[in-house]
Motif scaffolding. Structure first.
Motif: not given
Ligand SMILES: C=C1C[C@]23C[C@@]1(O)CC[C@H]2[C@@]12CCC[C@@](C)(C(=O)O1)[C@H]2[C@@H]3C(=O)O
Ligand SMILES: O=C(O)CCC(=O)C(=O)O
Ligand SMILES: [Fe+2]
Length: 349
Positions: A125-135
């Motif tokens: 859910r925290i994805t939109p707060f970062f400029s890069k996506f997670m693995w």
């Protein structure tokens, strides 16, 4: 009055599909720019580093209340042994989780979390707060995963549902046991608190596929968990979890054995304890050759509950002032969905 659920509370903060749908990790030979983190802050990752002395607590120890209280205060995280959950349970959940994540992307997309939903397949859910996506790819379950399991395996969904429901039952019982020990430490004289909450739960299956460039990818970006407690099982002895420890920087929490569980303090316990038990800031790194799966069980108050810091008397200190105003769980989650890192500053009293 009907009570609301976590699901309903998330509806108020819809996310865009572009932030929910993971890429197809099976096909990837090179980390794409969208997932390439320029600076991970301690690269190159030293996989041989020693685990810090995270407290290991025997739940059968006679002084378990003091041990847990001390661990929550000084670390915000600890490992538990002798918790009574047989090792076979973890193996079963891991194997069902791996069965799910091994499905082709076209299948997993069928159960993708909806833009206003809480359960299903998708990114954190925290994805939109970062400029890069997670693995990372995850699958969130709240109580029964029946509808999603039927979509994935129309003729063979029962075992998945049984295993996941059973695991939540076990984790709920363990969480409640930990909760009583924690309350006992925080407010031994106030027995009424023991019955003052109804609870909510979520089980998050986390998958961190093998990554061609682990020094420039992140499994889960730094965050704190939101509810009271998280109980984490790192399967297959594969490490990846790190906490941010004052003066020591990012430090790995290696599994001590396949049946140990990691327990960490979440934001709502931080608030309830008036900051005495700080929620722990953590992240996950990835590996080039190991596909890591973890099982995170979140336990917290029902979303209509109100959290008020317990300050009438703090051990060894006397009367203290509340650091946070009282806040409804759904209001807190809504503020965190909009502000993430700065949320505590918005509820200071
Ligand atoms: C109850 C929950 C906690 C969680 C959001 C969720 O609805 C289910 C997924 C959980 C998770 C797992 C990865 C990290 C995290 C911050 C996230 O983005 O989704 C946590 C959420 C949380 O603790 O806030
Ligand atoms: O995979 C892990 O070790 C940690 C997972 C986690 O932090 C989470 O699900 O909130
Ligand atoms: Fe977490």
């Amino acid at each position: 009055m009907a009570t609301s659920t976590l699901e309903e509370s998330y509806k108020e903060n819809p996310q865009s599909l572009q932030h929910i749908l993971p890429i197809d990790f099976h096909l990837i030979q090179e980390v794409p720019n969208s997932h390439l983190w320029p600076n991970i802050n301690n690269s190159p990752i030293n996989h041989d580093d020693k685990s810090p002395n995270v407290p290991i607590i025997d739940l059968l120890a006679p002084n378990v209340v003091e041990l847990i209280g001390h661990a929550c205060k000084t670390w915000g995280i600890f490992q538990v042994v002798n918790h009574g959950v047989p090792i076979e349970f973890f193996d079963e959940v891991e194997s069902q989780a791996r069965r799910l994540f091994a499905l082709p992307a076209e299948q997993k997309v069928k159960v993708v979390r909806s833009t206003s939903g809480a359960t299903g397949y998708g990114t954190a859910r925290i994805t939109p707060f970062f400029s890069k996506f997670m693995w990372h790819e995850g699958f969130t379950i709240m109580d029964s995963p029946l509808d999603h399991a039927k979509e994935l395996w129309p003729h063979d969904y029962q075992e998945f549902c049984d295993v996941m429901e059973n695991y939540q039952k076990k984790m709920k019982a363990l969480s409640f046991q930990l909760w009583l020990l924690i309350l006992n430490y925080l407010q031994p004289s106030q027995e009424h608190l023991m019955n003052s909450f109804e609870f909510t739960q979520a089980l998050q299956l986390n998958s961190y596929p093998c990554c061609p460039n682990p020094n420039h990818a992140v499994g889960l970006a730094p965050h704190t968990d939101s509810l009271f407690l998280t109980i984490l099982h790192q399967t297959n002895n594969t490490k990846g979890l790190q906490i941010l420890k004052k003066d020591q920087g990012w430090t790995s929490i290696a599994p001590i054995s396949n049946d140990a569980l990691i327990v960490n303090v979440g934001d709502l316990l931080h608030i309830l304890s008036n900051g005495e038990f700080p929620s722990v800031y953590h992240r996950v790194l990835v590996d080039q050759t190991k596909h890591r799966v973890s099982l995170a069980y979140f336990f917290g108050p029902q979303v209509d509950s109100t959290i008020v810091p317990l300050v009438s008397f703090e051990k060894n200190v006397g009367v203290v002032v509340p650091k946070y105003r009282k806040v409804k769980v759904k209001e807190y989650l809504s503020l965190k969905a909009k502000h993430l890192e700065t949320v505590f500053s918005l509820i200071r009293s």
